[in-house]
Design a protein around this motif. Structure first.
Motif, PDB file in Angstrom:
ATOM      1  N   HIS A 196       0.858  -1.193   0.000  1.00  0.00           N
ATOM      2  CA  HIS A 196       0.000   0.000   0.000  1.00  0.00           C
ATOM      3  C   HIS A 196       0.889   1.235   0.000  1.00  0.00           C
ATOM      4  O   HIS A 196       2.114   1.126   0.126  1.00  0.00           O
ATOM      5  CB  HIS A 196      -0.926  -0.026   1.224  1.00  0.00           C
ATOM      6  CG  HIS A 196      -0.172  -0.039   2.512  1.00  0.00           C
ATOM      7  ND1 HIS A 196       0.153  -1.197   3.169  1.00  0.00           N
ATOM      8  CD2 HIS A 196       0.375   0.964   3.250  1.00  0.00           C
ATOM      9  CE1 HIS A 196       0.832  -0.905   4.258  1.00  0.00           C
ATOM     10  NE2 HIS A 196       0.995   0.408   4.326  1.00  0.00           N
ATOM     11  N   HIS A 227       1.766   5.477   1.021  1.00  0.00           N
ATOM     12  CA  HIS A 227       1.629   6.657   1.870  1.00  0.00           C
ATOM     13  C   HIS A 227       2.173   7.859   1.104  1.00  0.00           C
ATOM     14  O   HIS A 227       3.151   7.742   0.372  1.00  0.00           O
ATOM     15  CB  HIS A 227       2.437   6.508   3.158  1.00  0.00           C
ATOM     16  CG  HIS A 227       1.990   5.377   4.028  1.00  0.00           C
ATOM     17  ND1 HIS A 227       0.996   5.508   4.966  1.00  0.00           N
ATOM     18  CD2 HIS A 227       2.391   4.076   4.079  1.00  0.00           C
ATOM     19  CE1 HIS A 227       0.816   4.341   5.579  1.00  0.00           C
ATOM     20  NE2 HIS A 227       1.647   3.451   5.054  1.00  0.00           N
ATOM     21  N   GLU A 239       6.435   8.058   5.023  1.00  0.00           N
ATOM     22  CA  GLU A 239       6.367   8.052   6.487  1.00  0.00           C
ATOM     23  C   GLU A 239       7.775   8.055   7.081  1.00  0.00           C
ATOM     24  O   GLU A 239       8.091   8.873   7.937  1.00  0.00           O
ATOM     25  CB  GLU A 239       5.587   6.820   6.967  1.00  0.00           C
ATOM     26  CG  GLU A 239       4.133   6.853   6.534  1.00  0.00           C
ATOM     27  CD  GLU A 239       3.260   5.968   7.384  1.00  0.00           C
ATOM     28  OE1 GLU A 239       3.519   4.755   7.437  1.00  0.00           O
ATOM     29  OE2 GLU A 239       2.313   6.497   8.007  1.00  0.00           O
ATOM     30  N   HIS A 243       4.697   0.311   1.210  1.00  0.00           N
ATOM     31  CA  HIS A 243       4.986  -0.680   2.248  1.00  0.00           C
ATOM     32  C   HIS A 243       4.559  -2.061   1.768  1.00  0.00           C
ATOM     33  O   HIS A 243       3.373  -2.290   1.515  1.00  0.00           O
ATOM     34  CB  HIS A 243       4.216  -0.340   3.533  1.00  0.00           C
ATOM     35  CG  HIS A 243       4.772   0.837   4.264  1.00  0.00           C
ATOM     36  ND1 HIS A 243       4.032   1.583   5.160  1.00  0.00           N
ATOM     37  CD2 HIS A 243       6.013   1.375   4.239  1.00  0.00           C
ATOM     38  CE1 HIS A 243       4.817   2.544   5.651  1.00  0.00           C
ATOM     39  NE2 HIS A 243       6.010   2.448   5.100  1.00  0.00           N
ATOM     40  N   THR A 265       2.334   1.430  11.414  1.00  0.00           N
ATOM     41  CA  THR A 265       2.237   2.898  11.448  1.00  0.00           C
ATOM     42  C   THR A 265       0.786   3.353  11.482  1.00  0.00           C
ATOM     43  O   THR A 265       0.502   4.544  11.386  1.00  0.00           O
ATOM     44  CB  THR A 265       2.925   3.539  10.232  1.00  0.00           C
ATOM     45  OG1 THR A 265       2.198   3.196   9.047  1.00  0.00           O
ATOM     46  CG2 THR A 265       4.370   3.087  10.106  1.00  0.00           C
TER      47      THR A 265
HETATM   48 ZN    ZN Z   1       2.038   1.569   5.601  1.00  0.00          ZN
END
Ligand code: ZN
Length: 246
Positions: free
Chosen positions: A110, A112, A116, A129, A195
């Motif tokens: 997925h 971000h 992050e 990730h 996270t």
């Molecule tokens: Zn993630």
């Protein structure tokens, strides 16, 4: 004991039914922002109390003889899902990774935006990730940074038709996740957490040092749905970050 009148019970049930799912609707802005996650559900308390949280700002890493990550990714069935927090691609049969003799099966990846994890205080425009699980349920994440550059052909099918509304999903043609990895597989390693709520710890993190490229329009496509879905960096609390020699 407090008595609940039938009318009040009906209201309680109705408000429960209106919730988006079994979890409170955590997010990234306002009252749903990361600093409030722990208050939203007793099950989220690790988000505030945990001492080994992710993401982190990676700096002053210690060079170490880390094992190579053995990727055995291969093409398999894939499904893109808008889960209300990000775009996630489920991969039930696309191989996995081997680290130091432990095999972790790839479950999903997925995105971000911005990234992050930070490296020396700098965020990338996006981060992917790749989430893996071993036979006992331990998690290992491989993080890949995405920088702005040429269009990423491997991401084209996903980004051309992102599932727009929460809950939307659609099948992708057989996707080879190996096409999303950089050629150099050197990495930073540390022990952290999810996270996102419930912020569970004991997650093995591998952040690849070399980014891959995505086009500006691919970054924009994700940001149209999720303008910002990155948790702020968390304190190291004495944890050591290791860096592979290659
Ligand atoms: Zn993630």
């Amino acid at each position: 004991m407090k008595r609940i009148l039938p009318g009040a019970l009906a209201v309680l049930l109705a408000s429960g039914a209106m919730a988006a799912g079994p979890q409170p609707h955590w997010g990234y802005q306002g009252e749903h922002a990361p600093e409030h996650w722990a208050e939203m559900d007793p099950g989220f308390e690790t988000c505030a109390l945990g001492q080994m949280q992710s993401p982190i700002d990676i700096h002053d890493a210690h060079l170490a003889d880390l094992p190579k990550i053995g990727f055995d990714y291969h093409a398999g069935p894939a499904e893109a899902v808008n889960n209300g927090h990000t775009i996630m691609v489920n991969l039930p049969d696309s191989g996995g990774i081997d680290i130091g003799g432990t095999h972790y099966a790839l479950v999903q990846f997925h995105f971000h935006t911005p990234s992050e994890e930070k490296i020396d205080g700098e965020a990338y425009p996006m981060e992917a990730h790749f989430v893996h699980k071993d036979a006992e349920g331990h998690l290992a994440v491989v993080a890949v940074m995405l920088k702005e550059g040429s269009e990423n052909a491997a991401l084209e099918e996903i980004f051309d038709t992102l599932p727009a509304a929460e809950g939307d999903k659609h099948a992708l043609g057989a996707l080879d996740p190996a096409a999303l990895l950089p050629t150099q597989r050197g990495y930073y390693a540390y022990t952290g957490s999810l996270t996102t709520p419930p912020c569970s710890e004991g997650v093995r993190w591998q952040v690849l040092k070399q980014p891959i490229e995505v086009s500006e329009s691919q970054i924009e496509a994700l940001r149209e749905l999720y303008p910002a879905n990155a948790r702020p960096v968390q304190p190291l609390n004495g944890r050591e970050v290791q860096e592979s020699r290659s």
